[in-house]
Design a protein around this motif. Structure first.
Motif, PDB file in Angstrom:
ATOM      1  N   ASN A  99       0.746  -1.250  -0.117  1.00  0.00           N
ATOM      2  CA  ASN A  99       0.061   0.082  -0.075  1.00  0.00           C
ATOM      3  C   ASN A  99       1.017   1.209  -0.092  1.00  0.00           C
ATOM      4  O   ASN A  99       1.324   1.663   1.016  1.00  0.00           O
ATOM      5  N   ALA A 100       0.974   1.974  -1.030  1.00  0.00           N
ATOM      6  CA  ALA A 100       1.757   3.201  -1.277  1.00  0.00           C
ATOM      7  C   ALA A 100       0.828   4.349  -1.692  1.00  0.00           C
ATOM      8  O   ALA A 100      -0.157   4.144  -2.490  1.00  0.00           O
ATOM      9  N   VAL A 101       1.507   5.414  -1.488  1.00  0.00           N
ATOM     10  CA  VAL A 101       0.799   6.733  -1.780  1.00  0.00           C
ATOM     11  C   VAL A 101       1.763   7.780  -2.091  1.00  0.00           C
ATOM     12  O   VAL A 101       2.986   7.656  -1.514  1.00  0.00           O
ATOM     13  N   ALA A 102       1.557   8.771  -2.819  1.00  0.00           N
ATOM     14  CA  ALA A 102       2.083  10.033  -3.257  1.00  0.00           C
ATOM     15  C   ALA A 102       1.451  11.112  -2.708  1.00  0.00           C
ATOM     16  O   ALA A 102       0.465  10.980  -2.416  1.00  0.00           O
ATOM     17  N   VAL A 103       2.367  11.951  -1.995  1.00  0.00           N
ATOM     18  CA  VAL A 103       1.638  13.242  -1.531  1.00  0.00           C
ATOM     19  C   VAL A 103       2.063  14.431  -2.226  1.00  0.00           C
ATOM     20  O   VAL A 103       3.333  14.438  -2.584  1.00  0.00           O
ATOM     21  N   SER A 104       1.353  15.491  -1.865  1.00  0.00           N
ATOM     22  CA  SER A 104       1.830  16.668  -2.548  1.00  0.00           C
ATOM     23  C   SER A 104       2.877  17.320  -1.838  1.00  0.00           C
ATOM     24  O   SER A 104       3.005  17.110  -0.734  1.00  0.00           O
ATOM     25  N   PRO A 105       3.749  18.356  -2.286  1.00  0.00           N
ATOM     26  CA  PRO A 105       4.896  18.732  -1.557  1.00  0.00           C
ATOM     27  C   PRO A 105       4.506  19.530  -0.473  1.00  0.00           C
ATOM     28  O   PRO A 105       5.229  19.431   0.833  1.00  0.00           O
ATOM     29  N   ASP A 106       3.266  20.179  -0.316  1.00  0.00           N
ATOM     30  CA  ASP A 106       2.895  20.902   0.921  1.00  0.00           C
ATOM     31  C   ASP A 106       2.772  20.030   2.195  1.00  0.00           C
ATOM     32  O   ASP A 106       2.844  20.555   3.201  1.00  0.00           O
ATOM     33  N   LEU A 107       2.307  18.848   1.806  1.00  0.00           N
ATOM     34  CA  LEU A 107       2.064  17.910   2.993  1.00  0.00           C
ATOM     35  C   LEU A 107       3.494  17.496   3.498  1.00  0.00           C
ATOM     36  O   LEU A 107       3.520  17.022   4.874  1.00  0.00           O
ATOM     37  N   LEU A 108       4.402  17.373   2.599  1.00  0.00           N
ATOM     38  CA  LEU A 108       5.778  17.034   3.166  1.00  0.00           C
ATOM     39  C   LEU A 108       6.426  18.281   4.147  1.00  0.00           C
ATOM     40  O   LEU A 108       6.776  18.159   5.113  1.00  0.00           O
ATOM     41  N   GLU A 109       5.900  19.597   3.762  1.00  0.00           N
ATOM     42  CA  GLU A 109       6.155  20.643   4.608  1.00  0.00           C
ATOM     43  C   GLU A 109       5.413  20.640   5.913  1.00  0.00           C
ATOM     44  O   GLU A 109       5.797  21.459   7.167  1.00  0.00           O
ATOM     45  N   ARG A 136       2.033  21.320  -8.485  1.00  0.00           N
ATOM     46  CA  ARG A 136       0.758  21.971  -8.577  1.00  0.00           C
ATOM     47  C   ARG A 136      -0.516  21.521  -7.805  1.00  0.00           C
ATOM     48  O   ARG A 136      -1.681  22.008  -7.781  1.00  0.00           O
ATOM     49  N   HIS A 137      -0.036  20.432  -7.078  1.00  0.00           N
ATOM     50  CA  HIS A 137      -1.224  19.619  -6.222  1.00  0.00           C
ATOM     51  C   HIS A 137      -1.039  20.434  -4.900  1.00  0.00           C
ATOM     52  O   HIS A 137      -0.012  20.585  -4.234  1.00  0.00           O
ATOM     53  N   ASP A 138      -2.119  20.659  -4.128  1.00  0.00           N
ATOM     54  CA  ASP A 138      -2.177  20.935  -2.882  1.00  0.00           C
ATOM     55  C   ASP A 138      -2.935  20.289  -1.826  1.00  0.00           C
ATOM     56  O   ASP A 138      -4.077  20.007  -2.446  1.00  0.00           O
ATOM     57  N   ARG A 139      -2.636  19.849  -0.855  1.00  0.00           N
ATOM     58  CA  ARG A 139      -3.252  19.180   0.165  1.00  0.00           C
ATOM     59  C   ARG A 139      -3.929  18.036  -0.637  1.00  0.00           C
ATOM     60  O   ARG A 139      -5.002  17.401  -0.647  1.00  0.00           O
ATOM     61  N   THR A 140      -3.131  16.895  -1.239  1.00  0.00           N
ATOM     62  CA  THR A 140      -3.519  16.027  -2.252  1.00  0.00           C
ATOM     63  C   THR A 140      -2.673  14.740  -1.842  1.00  0.00           C
ATOM     64  O   THR A 140      -1.616  14.802  -1.692  1.00  0.00           O
ATOM     65  N   ILE A 141      -3.463  13.548  -1.851  1.00  0.00           N
ATOM     66  CA  ILE A 141      -2.455  12.265  -1.918  1.00  0.00           C
ATOM     67  C   ILE A 141      -3.048  11.464  -3.142  1.00  0.00           C
ATOM     68  O   ILE A 141      -3.991  11.740  -3.694  1.00  0.00           O
ATOM     69  N   ASP A 142      -2.187  10.594  -3.718  1.00  0.00           N
ATOM     70  CA  ASP A 142      -2.183   9.838  -4.856  1.00  0.00           C
ATOM     71  C   ASP A 142      -2.193   8.312  -4.317  1.00  0.00           C
ATOM     72  O   ASP A 142      -0.935   8.003  -3.998  1.00  0.00           O
ATOM     73  N   ILE A 143      -3.142   7.390  -4.417  1.00  0.00           N
ATOM     74  CA  ILE A 143      -3.199   6.161  -4.025  1.00  0.00           C
ATOM     75  C   ILE A 143      -2.632   5.375  -4.965  1.00  0.00           C
ATOM     76  O   ILE A 143      -3.252   5.100  -6.188  1.00  0.00           O
ATOM     77  N   PHE A 144      -1.503   4.553  -4.874  1.00  0.00           N
ATOM     78  CA  PHE A 144      -0.885   3.615  -6.020  1.00  0.00           C
ATOM     79  C   PHE A 144      -1.912   2.455  -6.178  1.00  0.00           C
ATOM     80  O   PHE A 144      -2.187   1.700  -5.299  1.00  0.00           O
ATOM     81  N   TYR A 145      -2.299   2.241  -7.273  1.00  0.00           N
ATOM     82  CA  TYR A 145      -3.209   0.885  -7.602  1.00  0.00           C
ATOM     83  C   TYR A 145      -2.525  -0.187  -8.466  1.00  0.00           C
ATOM     84  O   TYR A 145      -3.220  -0.993  -8.996  1.00  0.00           O
ATOM     85  N   GLY A 146      -0.972   0.049  -8.628  1.00  0.00           N
ATOM     86  CA  GLY A 146      -0.382  -1.218  -9.437  1.00  0.00           C
ATOM     87  C   GLY A 146      -0.857  -0.982 -10.934  1.00  0.00           C
ATOM     88  O   GLY A 146      -0.617   0.045 -11.659  1.00  0.00           O
ATOM     89  N   ASP A 147      -1.128  -2.262 -11.411  1.00  0.00           N
ATOM     90  CA  ASP A 147      -1.512  -2.254 -12.678  1.00  0.00           C
ATOM     91  C   ASP A 147      -3.032  -1.939 -12.928  1.00  0.00           C
ATOM     92  O   ASP A 147      -3.580  -2.051 -14.012  1.00  0.00           O
TER      93      ASP A 147
END
Length: 165
Positions: A99-109, A136-147
């Motif tokens: 279970n992996a996600v990508a986060v927007s840079p503002d969440l890293l801050e 360009r994304h703010d307060r956003t996560i991206d859920i990895f769905y594989g293939d």
């Protein structure tokens, strides 16, 4: 003639949408869990006091953060025929079973970091931050769905709450 072209385009899109591979068997781990009423256990009655990570976390870890974010979904570009494994922006290999996600840079801050585990409202388990999104994304996560491209498309865009320690 223009109406015939519009009708043909609409029918083509409909047939393509119905014939997408993987639509019938989307990942069970990424679907919303069913809600069943269960009797509360003794551990539930104590709430956070039964969680050792909460009790013994040092002052550097804090008590946790909760944030309402936009949640999108993404899948690997090459699919199963890709010669190389899918990698995140930091170079981590993204595997379908993890279970992996990508986060927007503002969440890293705001305190999230590479490798942190987050919980996502409505989804079972914990998700690991292994990728970062475009600025360009703010307060956003991206859920990895594989293939599972169809599963990612069915997820769409939602607003929900995430939490991390």
């Amino acid at each position: 003639m223009r109406h015939a072209y519009t009708l043909l385009t609409t029918l083509t899109l409909l047939v393509t949408a119905l014939a997408l591979p993987g639509c019938a068997g989307t990942k069970a781990a990424k679907s919303a869990p069913s809600v069943t009423a269960a009797a509360p256990s003794a551990a539930d009655s104590f709430g956070r006091l039964a969680d050792p990570d909460f009790l013994f976390s040092g002052p550097a870890k804090g008590r946790g953060n909760t944030l309402k974010v936009k949640a999108l979904a993404y899948c690997s570009v090459g699919g199963k025929k890709a010669k190389r494994a899918t990698r995140g922006a930091w170079g981590d290999t993204l595997r379908e079973e993890e279970n992996a996600v990508a986060v927007s840079p503002d969440l890293l801050e705001m305190g999230l970091d590479r490798g942190d585990l987050i919980t996502i409202e409505g989804l079972p388990g914990k998700y690991k931050v292994l990728d970062v999104m475009h600025d360009r994304h703010d307060r956003t996560i991206d859920i990895f769905y594989g293939d599972d491209r169809c599963g990612a498309m069915q997820w769409g865009k939602r607003t929900l709450t995430i939490s991390w320690h």
